[in-house]
Design a protein around this motif. Structure first.
Motif, PDB file in Angstrom:
ATOM      1  N   UNK A  79     -28.587   6.912 -16.162  1.00 37.78           N
ATOM      2  CA  UNK A  79     -28.110   5.620 -16.873  1.00 37.78           C
ATOM      3  C   UNK A  79     -26.506   5.265 -16.126  1.00 37.78           C
ATOM      4  N   UNK A  80     -25.385   6.293 -15.840  1.00 42.03           N
ATOM      5  CA  UNK A  80     -24.966   5.588 -15.923  1.00 42.03           C
ATOM      6  C   UNK A  80     -23.789   5.011 -14.338  1.00 42.03           C
ATOM      7  N   UNK A  81     -22.989   4.092 -14.152  1.00 39.08           N
ATOM      8  CA  UNK A  81     -22.851   3.422 -13.480  1.00 39.08           C
ATOM      9  C   UNK A  81     -21.662   3.971 -12.494  1.00 39.08           C
ATOM     10  N   UNK A  82     -21.798   4.649 -11.586  1.00 43.85           N
ATOM     11  CA  UNK A  82     -20.181   4.647 -10.563  1.00 43.85           C
ATOM     12  C   UNK A  82     -20.165   3.911  -9.514  1.00 43.85           C
ATOM     13  N   UNK A  83     -18.499   2.972  -9.437  1.00 41.43           N
ATOM     14  CA  UNK A  83     -18.324   2.603  -8.742  1.00 41.43           C
ATOM     15  C   UNK A  83     -17.449   3.451  -7.908  1.00 41.43           C
ATOM     16  N   UNK A  84     -17.243   3.354  -6.173  1.00 41.53           N
ATOM     17  CA  UNK A  84     -16.740   3.981  -5.156  1.00 41.53           C
ATOM     18  C   UNK A  84     -16.391   3.226  -4.140  1.00 41.53           C
ATOM     19  N   UNK A  85     -14.934   3.170  -3.923  1.00 46.34           N
ATOM     20  CA  UNK A  85     -14.355   2.835  -3.459  1.00 46.34           C
ATOM     21  C   UNK A  85     -14.651   3.009  -1.881  1.00 46.34           C
ATOM     22  N   UNK A  86     -15.260   1.691  -0.656  1.00 43.22           N
ATOM     23  CA  UNK A  86     -15.587   1.741   0.390  1.00 43.22           C
ATOM     24  C   UNK A  86     -14.794   1.044   1.092  1.00 43.22           C
ATOM     25  N   UNK A  87     -13.974   1.468   2.066  1.00 39.37           N
ATOM     26  CA  UNK A  87     -13.327   0.972   2.655  1.00 39.37           C
ATOM     27  C   UNK A  87     -12.725   1.225   4.080  1.00 39.37           C
ATOM     28  N   UNK A  88     -11.686   1.001   4.760  1.00 42.51           N
ATOM     29  CA  UNK A  88     -11.308   0.945   5.828  1.00 42.51           C
ATOM     30  C   UNK A  88      -9.865   2.157   5.411  1.00 42.51           C
ATOM     31  N   UNK A  89      -9.407   2.461   4.416  1.00 45.82           N
ATOM     32  CA  UNK A  89      -8.309   2.458   3.552  1.00 45.82           C
ATOM     33  C   UNK A  89      -9.080   3.612   2.804  1.00 45.82           C
ATOM     34  N   UNK A  90     -10.202   3.892   2.243  1.00 45.75           N
ATOM     35  CA  UNK A  90     -11.158   4.893   1.901  1.00 45.75           C
ATOM     36  C   UNK A  90     -12.281   5.226   2.396  1.00 45.75           C
ATOM     37  N   UNK A  91     -12.091   5.558   3.315  1.00 46.47           N
ATOM     38  CA  UNK A  91     -13.602   6.094   4.051  1.00 46.47           C
ATOM     39  C   UNK A  91     -13.765   7.314   4.096  1.00 46.47           C
ATOM     40  N   UNK A  92     -13.426   8.581   3.256  1.00 48.62           N
ATOM     41  CA  UNK A  92     -13.737  10.224   3.812  1.00 48.62           C
ATOM     42  C   UNK A  92     -14.640  10.295   2.089  1.00 48.62           C
ATOM     43  N   UNK A  93     -15.341  10.027   2.448  1.00 52.78           N
ATOM     44  CA  UNK A  93     -16.865  10.154   1.524  1.00 52.78           C
ATOM     45  C   UNK A  93     -18.151  10.747   2.263  1.00 52.78           C
ATOM     46  N   UNK A  94     -18.441  11.861   1.720  1.00 50.12           N
ATOM     47  CA  UNK A  94     -19.378  12.998   2.439  1.00 50.12           C
ATOM     48  C   UNK A  94     -20.620  12.329   1.664  1.00 50.12           C
ATOM     49  N   UNK A 144     -14.697  -2.312  -2.310  1.00 54.65           N
ATOM     50  CA  UNK A 144     -13.452  -2.427  -1.444  1.00 54.65           C
ATOM     51  C   UNK A 144     -11.612  -3.263  -2.021  1.00 54.65           C
ATOM     52  N   UNK A 145     -11.032  -2.298  -2.199  1.00 59.89           N
ATOM     53  CA  UNK A 145      -9.821  -2.344  -2.764  1.00 59.89           C
ATOM     54  C   UNK A 145      -9.037  -3.234  -1.714  1.00 59.89           C
ATOM     55  N   UNK A 146      -9.195  -3.243  -0.693  1.00 66.47           N
ATOM     56  CA  UNK A 146      -8.861  -3.898   0.153  1.00 66.47           C
ATOM     57  C   UNK A 146      -9.531  -5.147  -0.134  1.00 66.47           C
ATOM     58  N   UNK A 147      -9.975  -5.790  -0.548  1.00 69.58           N
ATOM     59  CA  UNK A 147     -10.526  -7.296  -0.609  1.00 69.58           C
ATOM     60  C   UNK A 147     -10.232  -7.417  -1.263  1.00 69.58           C
ATOM     61  N   UNK A 173      -4.571   6.090   2.913  1.00 71.34           N
ATOM     62  CA  UNK A 173      -3.881   4.495   2.251  1.00 71.34           C
ATOM     63  C   UNK A 173      -2.558   3.980   2.817  1.00 71.34           C
ATOM     64  N   UNK A 174      -1.738   4.952   3.480  1.00 69.90           N
ATOM     65  CA  UNK A 174      -0.475   4.763   4.655  1.00 69.90           C
ATOM     66  C   UNK A 174      -0.779   3.818   5.165  1.00 69.90           C
ATOM     67  N   UNK A 175      -2.185   3.967   5.952  1.00 65.01           N
ATOM     68  CA  UNK A 175      -2.199   2.876   7.456  1.00 65.01           C
ATOM     69  C   UNK A 175      -2.499   0.763   6.811  1.00 65.01           C
ATOM     70  N   UNK A 176      -2.355   1.408   5.793  1.00 62.09           N
ATOM     71  CA  UNK A 176      -2.837  -0.311   5.023  1.00 62.09           C
ATOM     72  C   UNK A 176      -2.075  -0.611   3.398  1.00 62.09           C
ATOM     73  N   UNK A 177      -1.239   0.356   3.930  1.00 68.08           N
ATOM     74  CA  UNK A 177      -0.286   0.203   2.515  1.00 68.08           C
ATOM     75  C   UNK A 177       0.502  -1.607   2.244  1.00 68.08           C
ATOM     76  N   UNK A 178       0.978  -2.342   3.216  1.00 66.40           N
ATOM     77  CA  UNK A 178       1.001  -3.519   2.704  1.00 66.40           C
ATOM     78  C   UNK A 178      -0.065  -4.066   1.628  1.00 66.40           C
ATOM     79  N   UNK A 179      -0.849  -4.301   2.387  1.00 68.54           N
ATOM     80  CA  UNK A 179      -2.404  -4.870   1.286  1.00 68.54           C
ATOM     81  C   UNK A 179      -2.330  -3.751   0.250  1.00 68.54           C
ATOM     82  N   UNK A 180      -2.563  -2.924   0.162  1.00 65.35           N
ATOM     83  CA  UNK A 180      -2.853  -1.908  -1.390  1.00 65.35           C
ATOM     84  C   UNK A 180      -1.525  -2.662  -2.305  1.00 65.35           C
ATOM     85  N   UNK A 181       0.237  -2.735  -1.827  1.00 65.86           N
ATOM     86  CA  UNK A 181       0.518  -3.040  -2.938  1.00 65.86           C
ATOM     87  C   UNK A 181       0.556  -4.584  -3.280  1.00 65.86           C
TER      88      UNK A 181
END
Length: 438
Positions: free
Chosen positions: A242-257, A275-278, A295-303
């Motif tokens: 019954x719980x919803x987990x939001x998972x960041x998934x984009x080019x900055x957050x892509x290390x997901x088993x 998508x945080x990048x979006x 995140x280091x490759x997309x730091x300007x967007x994340x800022x």
């Protein structure tokens, strides 16, 4: 198992090529990656058309990996396991895994700077550890036909049948199937528009080798039976029902088993991607997972983010759980300084600064002994954190000379460089996404 004497020999390329070759022939192929890794599996999944799980004797445990292989064998015709580092590197090593499972080993060797020594190296790989099943050797980055003949002769001397001697062919280097790299490993497959063409080029090259020309009946010489472990794994409790987990998934957050998402599903959670990048608004949810990535490759967007940043701040202020690991943790601090010295303001959910380092800062398997069970996983990062915030806990390195990783807690927010393998303790995983009182 596709293994090698060291990293950088071409294991991933060859494993991808073999998977692609069989998949194009209409066979169902399942690939696994030995050891903790996020980038190689992305390429292996693209080549095979199926998600890729990791197999690590210490992190998974024998029962978990036997269960995964047994399930895979029920619905696939070909199973490939890409090794890690050198065949005998690590404790346990890829060779230990192959020997335990009875899986034959195919050695990929970069032969670009050798000739007859190739045979000695292959002989050593084949016989160094007793009881290891052997499929053969494939010479990679061969420079000419004459070079290939010399390499073949070094393996097949005294044998009438090259295949019986373990000679599986030679591959010339070709930019068409090269897989580019960066500081954490291979460039993500999703970033290259010609990724599939590269895999097809490798499959085409393998099709010209003795290995690639074997028909499927001849592949049966390497057949392995995978049985379920004697003790079946316990049923996963529905602690997140019954719980919803939001998972960041984009080019900055892509290390997901994929296995981690499957564990959340088995716990009863509904998983929603954003998508945080979006600069997506945080979807309605009970908990958030910020996985690792770049995140280091997309730091300007994340800022520049506003909606995601404010949504996460409001989420934590409301006492809702947030679990952030490695690259998912880095933007939570006040600033991120790149290797060129430029500092970028981040999200200020934790006090402190993150700084990229020119060399690897930490690598190794880790265990976090939580109040709800022991979570196993690993760390692998090029950045460091300088913070006045005291750690709430520390992981324990699996190796004698390893370093622990801090686990930070600020209200409902928990963060660490530690990458967790959720299946190692579903109960402990559930409590990452439950309020503290639950």
């Amino acid at each position: 198992m596709i293994a090698a004497p060291a990293s950088g020999q071409g294991k991933t390329s060859v494993t991808c090529g073999l998977a692609r070759l069989h998949a194009r022939a209409g066979r169902r192929v399942q690939v696994f990656k030995c050891g903790p890794d996020f980038l190689d599996p992305q390429w292996l999944a693209l080549a095979s058309g199926q998600p890729v799980d990791n197999l690590d004797l210490w992190i998974n445990g024998e029962a978990d990996l036997r269960t995964r292989l047994c399930h895979a064998s029920e619905s696939n015709e070909v199973i490939l396991i890409e090794g890690v580092m050198g065949l005998f590197d690590g404790e346990p090593s890829a060779a230990d895994l192959a020997q335990m499972l009875g899986v034959p080993v195919l050695a990929v060797v970069d032969a670009s700077a050798m000739a007859q020594t190739f045979g000695a190296l292959v002989h050593g790989l084949r016989h160094y550890q007793g009881g290891l099943k052997w499929a053969g050797a494939l010479a990679n980055r061969v420079t000419s036909d004459g070079h290939a003949h010399a390499l073949q002769a070094s393996v097949t001397a005294g044998h009438e049948d090259p295949l019986h001697a373990g000679w599986l062919g030679a591959l010339r280097w070709d930019a068409a199937f090269a897989l580019p790299e960066r500081h954490l490993g291979l460039t993500a497959a999703s970033e290259l528009p010609d990724a599939t063409a590269r895999l097809d080029a490798m499959a085409d090259a393998l099709a010209l080798t003795p290995l690639g020309q074997l028909d499927f009946v001849e592949w049966q010489r390497w057949a392995v039976r995978f049985d379920m472990p004697a003790e079946a794994p316990p049923e996963t409790p529905k602690l997140l029902a019954g719980r919803t987990v939001a998972v960041a998934q984009d080019a900055a957050f892509c290390f997901i088993y994929p296995a981690n998402l499957a564990t959340l599903g088995a716990l009863g959670a509904r998983v929603m991607a954003f998508s945080p990048l979006a600069d997506h608004a945080l979807p309605p949810c009970d908990a958030v997972w910020l996985p690792g990535g770049y995140p280091e490759l997309h730091v300007e967007s994340l800022a520049r983010l506003q909606r995601t940043r404010h949504g996460l701040a409001a989420h934590v202020a409301a006492g809702k759980p947030l679990w952030a690991e490695c690259g998912g943790m880095m933007p939570l601090f006040e600033g991120l300084t790149l290797g060129d010295g430029r500092r970028h303001p981040m999200w200020s959910l934790l006090p402190g600064e993150v700084t990229m380092q020119p060399r690897l800062a930490a690598l190794g398997s880790q265990q976090w002994d939580t109040p709800h069970g022991a979570l196993r996983g690993h760390s692998f990062h090029y950045s460091t954190v300088d913070t006045s915030h005291p750690p709430a806990a520390q992981t324990q390195p699996a190796r004698r000379f390893g370093r622990p990783e801090a686990v930070y807690r600020h209200g409902a927010l928990q963060a660490s460089y530690f990458h967790a393998w959720f299946a190692s303790s579903p109960k402990a995983t559930a409590h990452l996404f439950l309020p503290e009182a639950a």
